[in-house]
Design a protein around this motif. Structure first.
Motif, PDB file in Angstrom:
ATOM      1  N   GLU A 115      19.969  32.704  23.394  1.00 38.01           N
ATOM      2  CA  GLU A 115      20.965  31.897  22.681  1.00 38.01           C
ATOM      3  C   GLU A 115      20.310  30.724  21.951  1.00 38.01           C
ATOM      4  O   GLU A 115      20.649  30.420  20.800  1.00 38.01           O
ATOM      5  CB  GLU A 115      22.011  31.376  23.670  1.00 38.01           C
ATOM      6  N   LYS A 122      31.795  36.189  36.730  1.00 39.24           N
ATOM      7  CA  LYS A 122      31.920  34.989  35.885  1.00 39.24           C
ATOM      8  C   LYS A 122      31.471  33.736  36.645  1.00 39.24           C
ATOM      9  O   LYS A 122      30.749  32.895  36.105  1.00 39.24           O
ATOM     10  CB  LYS A 122      33.379  34.829  35.451  1.00 39.24           C
ATOM     11  N   LYS A 166      27.661  33.715  36.957  1.00 35.86           N
ATOM     12  CA  LYS A 166      27.004  33.370  35.698  1.00 35.86           C
ATOM     13  C   LYS A 166      27.141  31.873  35.404  1.00 35.86           C
ATOM     14  O   LYS A 166      26.167  31.224  35.007  1.00 35.86           O
ATOM     15  CB  LYS A 166      27.590  34.187  34.543  1.00 35.86           C
ATOM     16  N   ASP A 167      28.327  31.322  35.615  1.00 37.49           N
ATOM     17  CA  ASP A 167      28.523  29.889  35.393  1.00 37.49           C
ATOM     18  C   ASP A 167      27.607  29.060  36.282  1.00 37.49           C
ATOM     19  O   ASP A 167      26.942  28.116  35.824  1.00 37.49           O
ATOM     20  CB  ASP A 167      29.980  29.500  35.676  1.00 37.49           C
ATOM     21  N   ILE A 198      24.024  29.375  35.126  1.00 38.29           N
ATOM     22  CA  ILE A 198      23.779  28.593  33.905  1.00 38.29           C
ATOM     23  C   ILE A 198      23.612  27.117  34.260  1.00 38.29           C
ATOM     24  O   ILE A 198      22.690  26.448  33.769  1.00 38.29           O
ATOM     25  CB  ILE A 198      24.920  28.803  32.888  1.00 38.29           C
ATOM     26  N   THR A 238      23.515  23.897  25.671  1.00 38.33           N
ATOM     27  CA  THR A 238      23.976  24.980  26.549  1.00 38.33           C
ATOM     28  C   THR A 238      25.258  24.597  27.278  1.00 38.33           C
ATOM     29  O   THR A 238      26.172  25.423  27.422  1.00 38.33           O
ATOM     30  CB  THR A 238      22.871  25.357  27.544  1.00 38.33           C
ATOM     31  N   ARG A 285      28.074  24.970  24.855  1.00 40.43           N
ATOM     32  CA  ARG A 285      28.354  26.368  24.551  1.00 40.43           C
ATOM     33  C   ARG A 285      29.193  27.030  25.651  1.00 40.43           C
ATOM     34  O   ARG A 285      30.115  27.784  25.373  1.00 40.43           O
ATOM     35  CB  ARG A 285      27.042  27.135  24.367  1.00 40.43           C
ATOM     36  N   HIS A 286      28.843  26.753  26.913  1.00 37.05           N
ATOM     37  CA  HIS A 286      29.436  27.509  28.011  1.00 37.05           C
ATOM     38  C   HIS A 286      30.547  26.780  28.777  1.00 37.05           C
ATOM     39  O   HIS A 286      31.320  27.434  29.488  1.00 37.05           O
ATOM     40  CB  HIS A 286      28.342  27.930  29.004  1.00 37.05           C
TER      41      HIS A 286
END
Length: 360
Positions: free
Chosen positions: A19, A76, A79-80, A83, A139, A142-143
């Motif tokens: 990304e 989900k 992944k969160d 990150i 980042t 973005r998330h």
């Protein structure tokens, strides 16, 4: 963490890196040649500086979310959490690239420091450290821009960066400069109270508390609520003790661990750092031993460095550390046992197990 979990964590890193590289490629008003130079450069810089360590800080965020949720994470949620964990690792990379330049270090994680790499100048590396920091906020935006805790997550990184930079100032100003020249060594500056202040700000917040607080924030714990205040305060109390213990370990390893095991060449003595070893030594030395420190501490001279290490051995500082280590373990166990809810204890047991009796 199992190797499978580590592989999953590293897979999230690759997604974040892709990304960021895509962001660089989409910068407007740059020729294709300039974009290629940037993407080629940061396609090397990022994997060299960000992953590669033990990654405990990042994995702690995932562990914290699992503990607080009290169940397996959804795809989900994993992944969160991963990150967020990688943003702690990104913060670590930013600090290490800058710190190695400040300390004049040679190796990091068993390889040359980033600023020592071919085709990387010191000026490049300073700018790279700043870019690594900025990538955190790119980042997060973005998330997590639509996440209910977005502002709190941002503020945790902002506050932790400031705290760590305050600690770095204390650390690098053990021997001040005047008119560009290092002042004569002043051993009275090396005190345990100064050391504890340095460690609290330089190490405890970013290496321990940040990961725990991110897990709490992501799971919706409001630091202003009664329950939240208690949880964040308990986390902070334990993390301050863990962080001080971890840094004292680091100081001992810097002086005594073989570089091939440690992954870097220790330079605390040459750099006149306010380390736990020199602070404890100054409490124990006689006049003759103090003279050894006055004549050799802070000098880039292998013979002088060895004299300081020999003095540490004469004072049995390694043995003192082992006794301190056992006492800290007992204190941490007692504090952790008082944390409620009980499931939250597992996060701090995980952290303590990661660092207790470590050798690198």
């Amino acid at each position: 963490m199992s190797s499978t979990d580590m592989e999953s964590f590293l897979e999230i890193y690759k997604q974040i890196e892709s990304e960021i590289i895509a962001d660089i490629q989409s910068l407007p008003a740059l020729s294709d040649n300039v974009k290629k130079q940037l993407t080629d450069y940061y396609s090397v810089c990022l994997p060299y500086t960000v992953p590669g360590g033990k990654m405990t800080r990042g994995l702690t965020v995932i562990k914290g979310v699992e503990v607080l949720k009290q169940r397996a994470l959804t795809e989900k949620e994993y992944k969160d959490a991963a990150i967020l964990g990688w943003q702690v690792e990104w913060l670590q990379a930013f600090f290490l690239v800058a710190d190695d330049i400040m300390d004049g270090s040679i190796t990091r994680r068993g390889s040359p420091c980033w600023y020592k790499c071919p085709n990387v100048t010191q000026d490049n590396a300073i700018n790279d450290a700043l870019i690594l920091e900025n990538m955190i906020y790119q980042t997060l935006r973005r998330h997590f821009k639509t996440h209910p805790s977005y502002v709190q997550l941002l503020e945790l990184f902002i506050d932790t960066t400031f705290q760590t930079e305050v600690g770095q100032h204390i650390d690098t100003n053990g021997t001040p400069y005047a008119d560009g020249e290092r002042a004569p060594l002043d051993l009275t500056r090396f005190t345990l109270d100064r050391y504890q202040g340095c460690v609290r700000y330089k190490t405890c917040y970013y290496s321990f508390y940040l990961s725990c607080a991110l897990a709490l924030a992501y799971c919706g714990y409001d630091p202003e609520s009664e329950e939240g205040k208690v949880l964040y305060k308990k986390a902070e109390d334990v993390c301050m003790i863990l962080g001080e213990y971890f840094q004292i370990q680091d100081d001992v390893l810097d002086a005594f661990a073989p570089p091939e095991v440690l992954g870097k060449i220790g330079t605390d003595i040459e750099d006149a750092k306010c380390s736990w070893l020199v602070c404890k030594a100054l409490e124990l030395v006689n006049d003759e031993q103090r003279m050894v420190l006055e004549e050799n501490y802070g000098r880039h001279d292998p013979v002088g460095v060895q004299k300081v290490k020999d003095l540490y051995k004469d004072l049995k500082l390694e043995e003192l550390f082992r006794a301190y280590e056992d006492e800290r373990k007992e204190t941490c166990d007692e504090l952790i046992a008082m944390i409620r809810p009980e499931n939250f204890q597992e996060l701090f047991k995980f952290l303590l197990a990661k660092i207790y009796k470590r050798e690198k």
